[in-house]
Enzyme design. Structure first.
Site, PDB file in Angstrom:
ATOM      1  N   HIS A 116       0.870  -1.179   0.000  1.00 39.15           N
ATOM      2  CA  HIS A 116       0.000   0.000   0.000  1.00 39.15           C
ATOM      3  C   HIS A 116       0.912   1.237   0.000  1.00 39.15           C
ATOM      4  CE1 HIS A 116      -3.555   2.257   0.260  1.00 39.15           C
ATOM      5  NE2 HIS A 116      -4.016   1.923   1.448  1.00 39.15           N
ATOM      6  N   GLN A 138      -0.335   4.793   0.999  1.00 36.50           N
ATOM      7  CA  GLN A 138      -0.492   4.952   2.445  1.00 36.50           C
ATOM      8  C   GLN A 138       0.858   5.291   3.081  1.00 36.50           C
ATOM      9  OE1 GLN A 138      -3.501   4.563   4.382  1.00 36.50           O
ATOM     10  NE2 GLN A 138      -2.152   5.586   5.824  1.00 36.50           N
ATOM     11  N   ASP A 197      -3.040  -1.957  12.372  1.00 36.69           N
ATOM     12  CA  ASP A 197      -3.992  -2.071  11.254  1.00 36.69           C
ATOM     13  C   ASP A 197      -4.909  -3.252  11.564  1.00 36.69           C
ATOM     14  OD1 ASP A 197      -5.250  -1.926   8.764  1.00 36.69           O
ATOM     15  OD2 ASP A 197      -3.594  -2.830   7.654  1.00 36.69           O
TER      16      ASP A 197
HETATM   17  N1   CP Z   1      -6.309   3.498   4.442  1.00 33.61           N
HETATM   18  C1   CP Z   1      -7.054   3.185   3.376  1.00 33.61           C
HETATM   19  O1   CP Z   1      -6.548   2.796   2.322  1.00 33.61           O
HETATM   20  O2   CP Z   1      -8.391   3.360   3.564  1.00 33.61           O
HETATM   21  P1   CP Z   1      -9.548   2.889   2.556  1.00 33.61           P
HETATM   22  O3   CP Z   1      -9.529   1.384   2.536  1.00 33.61           O
HETATM   23  O4   CP Z   1     -10.804   3.457   3.127  1.00 33.61           O
HETATM   24  O5   CP Z   1      -9.238   3.431   1.204  1.00 33.61           O
HETATM   25  N1  NVA Z   2      -4.502  -4.162   5.567  1.00 35.91           N
HETATM   26  C1  NVA Z   2      -5.753  -3.544   5.217  1.00 35.91           C
HETATM   27  C2  NVA Z   2      -5.542  -2.114   4.856  1.00 35.91           C
HETATM   28  C3  NVA Z   2      -6.790  -1.341   4.542  1.00 35.91           C
HETATM   29  C4  NVA Z   2      -6.501   0.062   4.113  1.00 35.91           C
HETATM   30  C5  NVA Z   2      -6.401  -4.306   4.077  1.00 35.91           C
HETATM   31  O1  NVA Z   2      -5.702  -4.698   3.132  1.00 35.91           O
HETATM   32  O2  NVA Z   2      -7.610  -4.523   4.120  1.00 35.91           O
END
Ligand code: CP
Ligand code: NVA
Length: 330
Positions: free
Chosen positions: A141, A144, A235
């Site tokens: 990600h 992020q 998370d």
């Molecule tokens: N942190 C994040 O990516 O949030 P969403 O899943 O709401 O996009």
């Molecule tokens: N680890 C989480 C992050 C969400 C923004 C997922 O992948 O669902």
């Protein structure tokens, strides 16, 4: 006189794709943070820089922050976005991923995708000349992590010496923060149960980068290892696309971020979470709503960091200039 901001470290990003944070250098990450902060300080100075530009957004999973921050962010700079909801039909189901991407890039200047399989992103990158941006995959990600880098800097934490403590599942966000640490030369303590450590292959790759930059990334199952951290990050225990698993949840219970845990970390430590948060699981209300929490700054900075990245990828960087001068030129 307002200070001139130099965006030259970002010039080499034009046309590139960002699937993992390791697709950027440390200098480019610093450049994205600098430009993101310039945007945040004065959006009017960047008015219209994305006029005539279009962004396609393909999402196979739900989203609040990522979707809204890309959509509003791109439009604030004068561009337009098209959202392709793939929650009910995987990308590649109706026609090949390559054909899909080659169509999209005839209309859109860039493609942002949130996918179940990272391979969908690598297939899009192989087929398209337009930049592809990972808006979350099962292993990364990066957007992020860029917003988090900005948030840490804004809260007075230097990325090069930051000690980040991760508690919980060794997931996609954890891996991108490990990449951030490895690239910038900081320190990261990853606290997970032994059974839920981050992917071993990717960890080895990231540790090889850390060995070159002097970063220190330690994996442990001891929550006391958060002592003295600049930030404590957690998370969801079950990420999107993963099966609900009571055994996994049970193994993570002692890694919930509580006031007692924050006390071990120390009064200087910020609390961070990419969210959505599962209150009462990975974090409790007094911590996420408490004075050490910077979670709303993280959410806000998603927009600024992504806009900075897109300006660079789309070759729409303002010249090295005082943002106020740019406003006068618009
Ligand atoms: N942190 C994040 O990516 O949030 P969403 O899943 O709401 O996009
Ligand atoms: N680890 C989480 C992050 C969400 C923004 C997922 O992948 O669902």
């Amino acid at each position: 006189m307002a200070r001139t901001t130099d965006f030259s470290p970002l010039e080499g990003l034009k046309g590139r794709s960002i699937l993992r944070l390791t697709d950027l250098s440390a200098a480019e990450i610093r450049g994205v943070v600098t430009l993101a902060r310039a945007l945040k300080a004065d959006y009017a100075a960047f008015r219209g820089v994305l006029a005539q530009r279009a962004l396609a957004m393909l999402f196979e999973k739900p989203s609040l922050r990522t979707r809204v921050s890309f959509e509003i962010g791109f439009q604030k700079l004068g561009g337009c976005v098209s959202f392709l909801d793939h929650r009910n039909e995987r990308i590649g189901a109706r026609e090949t991923i390559a054909d899909y991407g080659r169509n999209l890039e005839r209309w859109a200047d860039g493609i942002v995708a949130r996918v179940f399989s990272h391979e969908t992103l690598t297939s899009l990158r192989a087929a398209c000349s337009a930049p592809i941006v990972n808006a979350l995959s099962e292993i990364a990600h990066p957007c992020q992590a860029l917003a988090d880098a900005q948030t840490l800097v804004e809260h007075g934490v230097a990325l090069e010496s930051c000690h980040l403590a991760w508690l919980g599942d060794g997931n996609n966000v954890c891996l991108s923060l490990m990449e951030l640490t490895a690239l910038m030369g900081g320190r990261m303590t990853v606290v997970t149960p032994a059974s839920h450590r981050p992917c071993t292959t990717l960890t080895a790759e990231i540790q090889a980068i850390a060995a070159k930059t002097g970063a220190r990334i330690t994996l442990t199952d001891d929550p006391a290892a958060v002592a003295g951290a600049d930030a404590v990050y957690t998370d969801a225990w079950i990420s999107m696309g993963q099966q609900e698993c009571p055994e996994k949840v049970a193994s993570l219970r002692n890694l919930s971020v509580t006031p007692e845990l924050m006390q071990i970390a120390g009064p200087r430590a910020k609390f961070m979470h990419c969210r959505p948060a599962h209150r009462g699981e990975e974090v409790v209300d007094p911590v996420i709503d408490g004075p050490q929490s910077v979670v709303f700054d993280q959410a806000e900075n998603r927009m600024h960091a992504q806009n900075a990245l897109l300006l660079a990828l789309l070759g729409a960087l303002p010249a090295s200039a005082n943002p106020r001068t740019l406003a006068m030129q618009a």
